[in-house]
Design an enzyme around this catalytic site. Structure first.
Site, PDB file in Angstrom:
ATOM      1  N   SER B 124       0.820  -1.210   0.000  1.00 18.32           N
ATOM      2  CA  SER B 124       0.000   0.000   0.000  1.00 18.32           C
ATOM      3  C   SER B 124       0.854   1.260   0.000  1.00 18.32           C
ATOM      4  O   SER B 124       2.019   1.242   0.400  1.00 18.32           O
ATOM      5  CB  SER B 124      -0.857  -0.055   1.273  1.00 18.32           C
ATOM      6  OG  SER B 124      -1.284   1.199   1.692  1.00 18.32           O
ATOM      7  N   TYR B 148      -0.471   0.445  10.495  1.00 19.17           N
ATOM      8  CA  TYR B 148      -0.785  -0.324   9.286  1.00 19.17           C
ATOM      9  C   TYR B 148       0.374  -0.255   8.298  1.00 19.17           C
ATOM     10  O   TYR B 148       0.827  -1.269   7.751  1.00 19.17           O
ATOM     11  CB  TYR B 148      -2.058   0.246   8.672  1.00 19.17           C
ATOM     12  CG  TYR B 148      -2.474  -0.341   7.355  1.00 19.17           C
ATOM     13  CD1 TYR B 148      -3.154  -1.552   7.294  1.00 19.17           C
ATOM     14  CD2 TYR B 148      -2.223   0.335   6.154  1.00 19.17           C
ATOM     15  CE1 TYR B 148      -3.560  -2.085   6.075  1.00 19.17           C
ATOM     16  CE2 TYR B 148      -2.632  -0.184   4.944  1.00 19.17           C
ATOM     17  CZ  TYR B 148      -3.298  -1.399   4.912  1.00 19.17           C
ATOM     18  OH  TYR B 148      -3.704  -1.917   3.705  1.00 19.17           O
ATOM     19  N   LYS B 152       2.779  -3.268   6.915  1.00 24.42           N
ATOM     20  CA  LYS B 152       2.938  -3.550   5.478  1.00 24.42           C
ATOM     21  C   LYS B 152       4.413  -3.585   5.090  1.00 24.42           C
ATOM     22  O   LYS B 152       4.855  -4.470   4.363  1.00 24.42           O
ATOM     23  CB  LYS B 152       2.185  -2.493   4.653  1.00 24.42           C
ATOM     24  CG  LYS B 152       0.658  -2.651   4.681  1.00 24.42           C
ATOM     25  CD  LYS B 152       0.233  -3.814   3.802  1.00 24.42           C
ATOM     26  CE  LYS B 152      -1.247  -4.109   3.876  1.00 24.42           C
ATOM     27  NZ  LYS B 152      -1.631  -5.291   3.083  1.00 24.42           N
TER      28      LYS B 152
END
Lengths: 325, 325
Positions: B124, B148, B152
């Site tokens: 992402s 997050y 990732k």
């Protein structure tokens, strides 16, 4: 102020301890106690101006993080790791010590309400992988070429996230290759960078496995201790979310090292360097970054060695003991 | 060739599944079976040209990794994660699912001698954190501004290391913001990027919380599916140690989106956009990268949307169902 040193029995850990024992303070604040941890028993300097507790254990074992912070140290110096070659050879053990052990320490800290210590994490050039530009700036990606490098980047990323969330107050410092390492030659692939200075100064032969034009990024042990202490007392607000810093260093060729040795100790010393080309060593060490701007670190007041002569002088002042002296 | 999709019930998972059901092959090789995993039961398309097994479980639970790969899938599409907002609100659960679950999958693969599947990991833009240059190149550092994003990057780093060691053959693709997302509005902060197109086309009002000059980096769901399939069949040798790729996208302003909507559906549609400035949303979304070179991905044959008109057309062809039709 209480401190904890993980990896206290290692070369840099010992130098840091000697420095703190001599000063008795960090940034003017008296040290009131120290926990010295390593996988082996740390022998503290003879005269310590503050109480010392020696812990020898596998810090990645269950409950290890909690034991380390039982005294609620205000400053934690995390120098512990399995070295690069071992992490490459022992995949599971590398991840267990370098990643899981570090994460367990962070988690133990997070579990204590209101406890937000400064945590200085020593990272490494190994977070970078080829290809690089000739001079690496502070925005260059971390693409490690080894498991050790991956473990170091992950520990940095977790440190940044735990800091952002207010669980701890972290600074990760990426040290250059340390030169001149005192003591006996070791098995590290980079050993010759120190060896071609240290051994001839002591009247001993030293192997040189690479060409004279190989460029390396180095700092003295004295500079490394300075970085650790500065990171321990730094105002971290200007760091924002980016808690990892490329430390200042000196970018020199092997030829530069040799000429500095010649000026200091003459041709007799230089003649002790034996050229023994080793393509495998040349390939690995040639894949390391050779120069950095270290612009953020400079702006934050991290001060390094002036040049290679200063590195040589630091070794002679701090570690050189002439034979028979 | 057997495949496994983690996150098969999600929007992109479902689009990928529809595509594979229609093709029956990846790069000309027939698909002989698929395991469809999600935390909820995946409902496969009515007509599947290959046998399908549906698994619903918490893949991060003990033994989860082993169960996922019980059929020894040749290609694994890993689309599963706790989303950004939830990972931020639920710290432990974010790390458990996004980091530990992913690592357990990699470990389960490593434990099977001779089993080296292609693993396509969807990453992402959240791996990047401000500040950025106006156009982000492939060498820019990953400094996430969220838990997050950290999870990732760590999954990417582990993927690269497990690939380098020969335990799996990984490709991590960093998807742009997906637009136009089909379906109902959701709670994502970025929801308006799709909402201001989708809702007016359906005769419904849509809130716009940011200024017209906000620039975003987007790709259609169709392009995202194309990236996944291309990553599944790519020759990974040219990737070297760098297994993470910034995917192509289209860099547009909100104003560009609105004018494209006007050309396609007229002023009546545009008038359904309600300007409701929300400084909190503007601050977060304004902190995302706005443009990328995606040079490596282009060179490796990843082909994206031509422009915003093409993204709009893809939505109308693939997902738009006029009311009453």
């Amino acid at each position: 102020m209480k401190i904890l040193i993980l990896g206290a029995a290692g070369m840099i850990g010992r130098k840091l301890l000697d420095h703190l024992a001599e000063q008795g303070t960090i940034s003017g604040v008296p040290i009131t106690g120290a926990v010295l941890h390593d996988v082996v028993e740390t022998t503290p300097p003879a005269a310590m101006p503050f109480p010392v507790e020696v812990l020898a254990s596998d810090y990645a074992a269950p409950g290890g993080g909690e034991r380390l912070i039982a005294t609620r140290p205000d400053i934690i110096f995390h120098l512990a790791s399995i070295v690069s070659g071992e992490a490459e050879a022992r995949f599971e053990e590398g991840y267990r010590i370098n990643l899981d052990g570090t994460r367990a320490l962070y988690e133990a800290i997070r579990a204590v309400p209101g406890y937000v210590p400064r945590l200085v994490y020593t990272s490494s050039l190994a977070v970078f992988g080829a290809p690089f530009p000739e001079v690496v700036d502070d925005d260059y990606l971390t693409a490690p070429a080894s498991s050790y490098g991956v473990q170091k980047v992950i520990a940095e990323l977790l440190l940044a996230d735990y800091s952002r969330k207010g669980f701890l107050d972290g600074v990760a410092i990426r040290l250059p290759t340390i030169c001149v390492r005192p003591g006996r030659p070791n098995a590290a692939l980079s050993g010759f960078i120190s060896g071609i200075i240290r051994e001839p100064l002591n009247g001993l032969e030293a192997d040189l496995p690479v060409d004279d034009d190989l460029r390396v990024w180095i700092a003295s042990p004295r500079a490394a201790v300075g970085y650790l202490v500065h990171a321990a007392s730094l105002d971290t607000a200007p760091l924002g979310a980016r808690r990892s810093l490329n430390m200042p260093g000196v970018s020199v060729t092997i030829g530069d090292e040799i000429e500095a040795l010649r000026r200091r100790a003459g041709d007799a010393a230089v003649n002790l360097i034996r050229r023994r080309p080793d393509p495998a060593v040349a390939r690995v060490v040639g894949g390391w970054p050779r120069n950095f701007t270290a612009a953020r670190a400079h702006a934050l007041g991290f001060a390094g060695d002036r040049d290679f002569e200063a590195i040589l002088d630091a070794y002679i002042e701090d570690d050189f003991r002439p034979a028979g002296a």
